[in-house]
Enzyme design. Structure first.
Site, PDB file in Angstrom:
ATOM      1  N   PHE A 143      37.031  53.301  54.863  1.00  0.00           N
ATOM      2  CA  PHE A 143      36.280  52.065  54.622  1.00  0.00           C
ATOM      3  C   PHE A 143      37.158  50.883  55.000  1.00  0.00           C
ATOM      4  CE2 PHE A 143      35.266  48.619  51.554  1.00  0.00           C
ATOM      5  CZ  PHE A 143      33.870  48.578  51.577  1.00  0.00           C
ATOM      6  N   THR A 178      42.776  53.424  53.216  1.00  0.00           N
ATOM      7  CA  THR A 178      42.972  54.795  52.739  1.00  0.00           C
ATOM      8  C   THR A 178      42.305  55.779  53.698  1.00  0.00           C
ATOM      9  OG1 THR A 178      43.041  54.038  50.454  1.00  0.00           O
ATOM     10  CG2 THR A 178      42.521  56.370  50.794  1.00  0.00           C
ATOM     11  N   GLU A 378      40.972  47.627  45.267  1.00  0.00           N
ATOM     12  CA  GLU A 378      39.628  47.458  44.686  1.00  0.00           C
ATOM     13  C   GLU A 378      39.539  46.170  43.867  1.00  0.00           C
ATOM     14  OE1 GLU A 378      37.081  49.103  45.336  1.00  0.00           O
ATOM     15  OE2 GLU A 378      37.714  51.072  46.004  1.00  0.00           O
ATOM     16  N   THR A 380      42.387  42.897  42.723  1.00  0.00           N
ATOM     17  CA  THR A 380      43.619  42.900  41.925  1.00  0.00           C
ATOM     18  C   THR A 380      43.297  42.606  40.450  1.00  0.00           C
ATOM     19  OG1 THR A 380      44.050  40.539  42.131  1.00  0.00           O
ATOM     20  CG2 THR A 380      44.883  41.929  43.916  1.00  0.00           C
TER      21      THR A 380
HETATM   22  P1  TGC Z   1      30.717  35.639  46.381  1.00  0.00           P
HETATM   23  O1  TGC Z   1      30.088  34.395  46.954  1.00  0.00           O
HETATM   24  O2  TGC Z   1      31.069  35.662  44.950  1.00  0.00           O
HETATM   25  O3  TGC Z   1      29.750  36.897  46.657  1.00  0.00           O
HETATM   26  C1  TGC Z   1      29.117  37.086  47.895  1.00  0.00           C
HETATM   27  C2  TGC Z   1      27.834  37.867  47.625  1.00  0.00           C
HETATM   28  O4  TGC Z   1      28.152  39.160  47.110  1.00  0.00           O
HETATM   29  C3  TGC Z   1      27.583  39.320  45.776  1.00  0.00           C
HETATM   30  N1  TGC Z   1      28.586  40.041  44.993  1.00  0.00           N
HETATM   31  C4  TGC Z   1      28.461  41.332  44.666  1.00  0.00           C
HETATM   32  N2  TGC Z   1      27.480  42.224  44.872  1.00  0.00           N
HETATM   33  C5  TGC Z   1      27.667  43.479  44.416  1.00  0.00           C
HETATM   34  N3  TGC Z   1      28.782  43.876  43.786  1.00  0.00           N
HETATM   35  C6  TGC Z   1      29.794  43.015  43.559  1.00  0.00           C
HETATM   36  N4  TGC Z   1      30.908  43.429  42.953  1.00  0.00           N
HETATM   37  C7  TGC Z   1      29.657  41.676  44.008  1.00  0.00           C
HETATM   38  N5  TGC Z   1      30.451  40.581  43.961  1.00  0.00           N
HETATM   39  C8  TGC Z   1      29.771  39.592  44.564  1.00  0.00           C
HETATM   40  C9  TGC Z   1      27.328  37.914  45.289  1.00  0.00           C
HETATM   41  O5  TGC Z   1      26.297  37.905  44.341  1.00  0.00           O
HETATM   42  C10 TGC Z   1      26.935  37.218  46.580  1.00  0.00           C
HETATM   43  O6  TGC Z   1      25.602  37.601  46.882  1.00  0.00           O
HETATM   44  P2  TGC Z   1      24.605  36.590  47.665  1.00  0.00           P
HETATM   45  O7  TGC Z   1      23.285  37.275  47.633  1.00  0.00           O
HETATM   46  O8  TGC Z   1      24.644  35.298  46.893  1.00  0.00           O
HETATM   47  O9  TGC Z   1      25.171  36.442  49.045  1.00  0.00           O
HETATM   48  O10 TGC Z   1      31.941  36.020  47.309  1.00  0.00           O
HETATM   49  P3  TGC Z   1      33.380  35.329  47.424  1.00  0.00           P
HETATM   50  O11 TGC Z   1      33.705  35.251  48.874  1.00  0.00           O
HETATM   51  O12 TGC Z   1      33.436  34.077  46.622  1.00  0.00           O
HETATM   52  O13 TGC Z   1      34.347  36.442  46.804  1.00  0.00           O
HETATM   53  C11 TGC Z   1      34.329  36.775  45.482  1.00  0.00           C
HETATM   54  C12 TGC Z   1      35.457  37.775  45.148  1.00  0.00           C
HETATM   55  C13 TGC Z   1      36.803  37.133  45.263  1.00  0.00           C
HETATM   56  C14 TGC Z   1      35.220  38.212  43.711  1.00  0.00           C
HETATM   57  C15 TGC Z   1      35.354  38.998  46.067  1.00  0.00           C
HETATM   58  O14 TGC Z   1      35.537  38.706  47.353  1.00  0.00           O
HETATM   59  C16 TGC Z   1      36.273  40.109  45.671  1.00  0.00           C
HETATM   60  O15 TGC Z   1      35.875  40.972  44.889  1.00  0.00           O
HETATM   61  N6  TGC Z   1      37.548  40.198  46.214  1.00  0.00           N
HETATM   62  C17 TGC Z   1      38.403  41.342  46.023  1.00  0.00           C
HETATM   63  C18 TGC Z   1      38.425  42.159  47.298  1.00  0.00           C
HETATM   64  C19 TGC Z   1      38.512  43.617  47.037  1.00  0.00           C
HETATM   65  O16 TGC Z   1      38.259  44.133  45.959  1.00  0.00           O
HETATM   66  N7  TGC Z   1      38.848  44.370  48.078  1.00  0.00           N
HETATM   67  C20 TGC Z   1      38.872  45.795  47.985  1.00  0.00           C
HETATM   68  C21 TGC Z   1      38.952  46.416  49.366  1.00  0.00           C
HETATM   69  S1  TGC Z   1      38.518  48.135  49.427  1.00  0.00           S
HETATM   70  C22 TGC Z   1      39.732  48.897  48.591  1.00  0.00           C
HETATM   71  O17 TGC Z   1      40.607  48.367  48.024  1.00  0.00           O
HETATM   72  C23 TGC Z   1      39.624  50.359  48.624  1.00  0.00           C
HETATM   73  S2  TGC Z   1      40.870  51.204  47.775  1.00  0.00           S
HETATM   74  C24 TGC Z   1      40.302  52.737  48.085  1.00  0.00           C
HETATM   75  C25 TGC Z   1      40.944  53.825  47.338  1.00  0.00           C
HETATM   76  O18 TGC Z   1      40.452  54.180  46.233  1.00  0.00           O
HETATM   77  O19 TGC Z   1      41.877  54.431  47.893  1.00  0.00           O
HETATM   78  P1  FAD Z   2      46.430  39.157  48.319  1.00  0.00           P
HETATM   79  O1  FAD Z   2      44.977  38.919  48.391  1.00  0.00           O
HETATM   80  O2  FAD Z   2      47.290  38.481  49.335  1.00  0.00           O
HETATM   81  O3  FAD Z   2      46.936  38.754  46.862  1.00  0.00           O
HETATM   82  C1  FAD Z   2      48.308  38.539  46.559  1.00  0.00           C
HETATM   83  C2  FAD Z   2      48.380  38.015  45.105  1.00  0.00           C
HETATM   84  O4  FAD Z   2      47.664  36.753  45.035  1.00  0.00           O
HETATM   85  C3  FAD Z   2      47.677  38.963  44.127  1.00  0.00           C
HETATM   86  O5  FAD Z   2      48.401  39.008  42.922  1.00  0.00           O
HETATM   87  C4  FAD Z   2      46.319  38.292  43.877  1.00  0.00           C
HETATM   88  O6  FAD Z   2      45.784  38.603  42.607  1.00  0.00           O
HETATM   89  C5  FAD Z   2      46.699  36.818  43.985  1.00  0.00           C
HETATM   90  N1  FAD Z   2      45.535  35.989  44.362  1.00  0.00           N
HETATM   91  C6  FAD Z   2      44.785  36.061  45.500  1.00  0.00           C
HETATM   92  N2  FAD Z   2      43.784  35.167  45.452  1.00  0.00           N
HETATM   93  C7  FAD Z   2      43.876  34.534  44.256  1.00  0.00           C
HETATM   94  C8  FAD Z   2      43.111  33.520  43.596  1.00  0.00           C
HETATM   95  N3  FAD Z   2      42.014  32.989  44.147  1.00  0.00           N
HETATM   96  N4  FAD Z   2      43.510  33.109  42.382  1.00  0.00           N
HETATM   97  C9  FAD Z   2      44.598  33.668  41.768  1.00  0.00           C
HETATM   98  N5  FAD Z   2      45.360  34.613  42.345  1.00  0.00           N
HETATM   99  C10 FAD Z   2      44.995  35.049  43.563  1.00  0.00           C
HETATM  100  N6  FAD Z   2      41.305  48.002  51.481  1.00  0.00           N
HETATM  101  C11 FAD Z   2      40.229  48.485  52.169  1.00  0.00           C
HETATM  102  O7  FAD Z   2      39.427  47.726  52.698  1.00  0.00           O
HETATM  103  N7  FAD Z   2      40.023  49.837  52.277  1.00  0.00           N
HETATM  104  C12 FAD Z   2      40.862  50.741  51.724  1.00  0.00           C
HETATM  105  O8  FAD Z   2      40.625  51.956  51.820  1.00  0.00           O
HETATM  106  C13 FAD Z   2      42.019  50.266  51.008  1.00  0.00           C
HETATM  107  N8  FAD Z   2      42.939  51.137  50.511  1.00  0.00           N
HETATM  108  C14 FAD Z   2      44.113  50.664  50.002  1.00  0.00           C
HETATM  109  C15 FAD Z   2      45.152  51.548  49.709  1.00  0.00           C
HETATM  110  C16 FAD Z   2      46.384  51.070  49.257  1.00  0.00           C
HETATM  111  C17 FAD Z   2      47.504  52.019  49.011  1.00  0.00           C
HETATM  112  C18 FAD Z   2      46.562  49.681  49.045  1.00  0.00           C
HETATM  113  C19 FAD Z   2      47.869  49.143  48.539  1.00  0.00           C
HETATM  114  C20 FAD Z   2      45.537  48.800  49.330  1.00  0.00           C
HETATM  115  C21 FAD Z   2      44.317  49.265  49.838  1.00  0.00           C
HETATM  116  N9  FAD Z   2      43.301  48.387  50.244  1.00  0.00           N
HETATM  117  C22 FAD Z   2      42.191  48.859  50.915  1.00  0.00           C
HETATM  118  C23 FAD Z   2      43.539  46.942  50.188  1.00  0.00           C
HETATM  119  C24 FAD Z   2      43.411  46.322  48.811  1.00  0.00           C
HETATM  120  O9  FAD Z   2      42.078  46.223  48.418  1.00  0.00           O
HETATM  121  C25 FAD Z   2      44.107  44.966  48.840  1.00  0.00           C
HETATM  122  O10 FAD Z   2      45.503  45.217  48.867  1.00  0.00           O
HETATM  123  C26 FAD Z   2      43.736  44.078  47.671  1.00  0.00           C
HETATM  124  O11 FAD Z   2      42.374  43.719  47.707  1.00  0.00           O
HETATM  125  C27 FAD Z   2      44.616  42.819  47.579  1.00  0.00           C
HETATM  126  O12 FAD Z   2      44.722  42.199  48.811  1.00  0.00           O
HETATM  127  P2  FAD Z   2      46.189  41.787  49.369  1.00  0.00           P
HETATM  128  O13 FAD Z   2      47.049  42.989  49.272  1.00  0.00           O
HETATM  129  O14 FAD Z   2      45.990  41.167  50.702  1.00  0.00           O
HETATM  130  O15 FAD Z   2      46.733  40.746  48.349  1.00  0.00           O
END
Ligand code: TGC
Ligand code: FAD
Length: 399
Positions: A143, A178, A378, A380
């Site tokens: 993903f 991942t 997923e 922070t």
């Molecule tokens: P924002 O304007 O708040 O939202 C945009 C649209 O998305 C909707 N929405 C959601 N819908 C479903 N589930 C959720 N959790 C949702 N969160 C928001 C929201 O209602 C809105 O919809 P619409 O209809 O109004 O367009 O978006 P933003 O740009 O302000 O961002 C909000 C924020 C910071 C919370 C969001 O971007 C976020 O969650 N950031 C963290 C990024 C993250 O978690 N990345 C993970 C990458 S994948 C990964 O880490 C896989 S690890 C895999 C493994 O297990 O190995």
């Molecule tokens: P940053 O976004 O640069 O954040 C750095 C620090 O700043 C953090 O402490 C954060 O909390 C803080 N910060 C950022 N914004 C704010 C704010 N607005 N206010 C206050 N503090 C803030 N991603 C995928 O898409 N697919 C995957 O399969 C996947 N697998 C992963 C596997 C591993 C082993 C790891 C380490 C990461 C993976 N990720 C994946 C990415 C992961 O989701 C990101 O690392 C995570 O979302 C944080 O992004 P970043 O590392 O760029 O940190």
């Protein structure tokens, strides 16, 4: 190339259910739980320490994960899933992460971040082409959302698609993905020419696609992580999810995965607690088991209290998810709380094990190092706090 590693390590894990939570689970949940637990004891514990040490992914586990139904447990059976409910998915993730967070990652990425978006947003042709093979482990998926300069803020992504007749041309790069180096397909999120986020299935053998491995991780060492690099990759228009547009597409997949992590983290915490409890009863100092000293009892009592609270949180979350009433913010609260709880327990458990706690004789350091990633991916720890903050105040503190 994966090397075969064997070890005689015996998994002495015992069930801990302080509030009789099993009574809240169905027969099917318990059967699934026990089957996964047996598999983890047999296939994961004996080898995982060595794979983690070598920073190598136990690739052979993909097949086993498929066989125990860990790929797409809540996807309908007709598409190669398990046809179970959300509670079952949670219970399975908990047992897998009891073994290792990286092994849970293998299953949660395949289930929540690859099979789920294809099932939910793909066409019938996508479902039939990919889901059965993903469910059986014949295909591995990844993903791609995070980019080198856009982690917590995926909305800033620069990966993009350009219209080129019957295909789109995909350019950009994803980071920290991942399974990307071993994946057959990637679910990729990119902006179209209007700046709208679109999701698509990209096959790994397409020209211009590469997935170099990221080395040097001290966390999630038994899980393989890489980049995704797209240089003029031709993606057939048929591979794009037709309806879903905007960031809510990928974020809804994250909600599924974060739900699984909220359960999974309890598994890592339980393994640390289990090991610490046994050690406290076996290890003697000053003529007594160390478990007889109040300071050690405080640690153990607080651990099981926090685990029990987390179990109650996820059980209710599972109930809400089954009823289709769970909110993303509720999931954020549980993911944040439970992962932090597990990390704290790993740190306390390490202390109870004294010097032995830093060795690979015990699972503690591996869990602790893994949980540093789980705290960050997923979303922070801080991002989930801000999600709760926004939910209760209505005010956005992200920007
Ligand atoms: P924002 O304007 O708040 O939202 C945009 C649209 O998305 C909707 N929405 C959601 N819908 C479903 N589930 C959720 N959790 C949702 N969160 C928001 C929201 O209602 C809105 O919809 P619409 O209809 O109004 O367009 O978006 P933003 O740009 O302000 O961002 C909000 C924020 C910071 C919370 C969001 O971007 C976020 O969650 N950031 C963290 C990024 C993250 O978690 N990345 C993970 C990458 S994948 C990964 O880490 C896989 S690890 C895999 C493994 O297990 O190995
Ligand atoms: P940053 O976004 O640069 O954040 C750095 C620090 O700043 C953090 O402490 C954060 O909390 C803080 N910060 C950022 N914004 C704010 C704010 N607005 N206010 C206050 N503090 C803030 N991603 C995928 O898409 N697919 C995957 O399969 C996947 N697998 C992963 C596997 C591993 C082993 C790891 C380490 C990461 C993976 N990720 C994946 C990415 C992961 O989701 C990101 O690392 C995570 O979302 C944080 O992004 P970043 O590392 O760029 O940190």
């Amino acid at each position: 190339m994966e090397t075969t590693m064997k070890s005689s390590k015996v998994d002495k894990y015992q069930h801990h259910d302080y509030y009789l939570m099993d009574e809240l689970l169905s027969e099917d949940h318990l059967l699934a739980r026990d089957a996964v637990r047996d598999w983890v004891k047999r296939e994961v514990t004996p080898i995982i320490e060595q794979y983690a040490e070598k920073a190598e992914c136990p690739m052979h586990l993909f097949k086993g994960l498929a066989e125990i139904g860990a790929f797409g447990p809540s996807i309908p059976v007709e598409y190669g899933g398990g046809g179970m409910d959300e509670m079952a998915y949670g219970v399975i993730m908990q047992e897998l992460e009891r073994g290792d967070s990286g092994v849970r990652s293998m299953a949660s990425v395949q289930s929540s971040l690859v099979m789920y978006p294809i099932y939910k947003y793909g066409t019938e042709a996508h479902r039939q082409k990919y889901l059965p093979k993903l469910g059986s482990g014949e295909l591995i998926g990844c993903f791609g959302l995070t980019e080198p300069d856009h982690g917590s803020n995926p909305g800033g992504m620069i990966t993009n698609i350009r219209d080129d007749g019957d295909a789109y041309i995909l350019n950009g790069a994803k980071m920290w993905i991942t399974n990307s180096p071993v994946a057959d397909i990637a679910v990729v999120w990119a902006k179209d020419e209007a700046g709208v986020v679109r999701g698509m299935i990209v096959e790994a053998d397409t020209e211009g696609y590469s997935a170099p491995e990221i080395h040097g991780k001290w966390s999630l060492r038994a899980s393989i992580t890489g980049e995704l690099v797209f240089e003029d990759v031709r993606v057939p228009k048929d591979n794009v999810f037709p309806e879903i547009k905007g960031l809510k597409g990928p974020l809804s997949c994250l909600s599924k995965a974060r739900y699984g992590i909220a359960w999974g983290a309890i598994g890592a915490a339980l393994d640390c607690y289990d090991s610490a409890l046994r050690y406290a009863l076996e290890r003697h100092q000053f003529g007594k088991p160390i478990g007889q000293f109040q300071l050690q009892q405080k640690k153990l009592a607080e651990m099981i209290t926090e685990i029990t609270k987390a179990q109650l949180l996820t059980w209710r979350l599972g109930q809400l998810a089954n009823e289709g009433r769970v909110t993303p913010a509720q999931i954020s609260m549980a993911k944040r709380n439970n992962v932090h709880m597990a990390l704290q327990i790993a740190r306390e458990a390490r202390q109870i094990h004294g010097g032995m706690g830093i060795t690979n004789e015990y699972p503690i350091m591996r869990h602790m190092m893994n949980l540093e990633t789980v705290l960050t991916y997923e979303g922070t720890h801080d991002i989930h706090l801000l999600i709760t903050g926004m939910d209760v105040t209505g005010l956005n503190a992200f920007k």
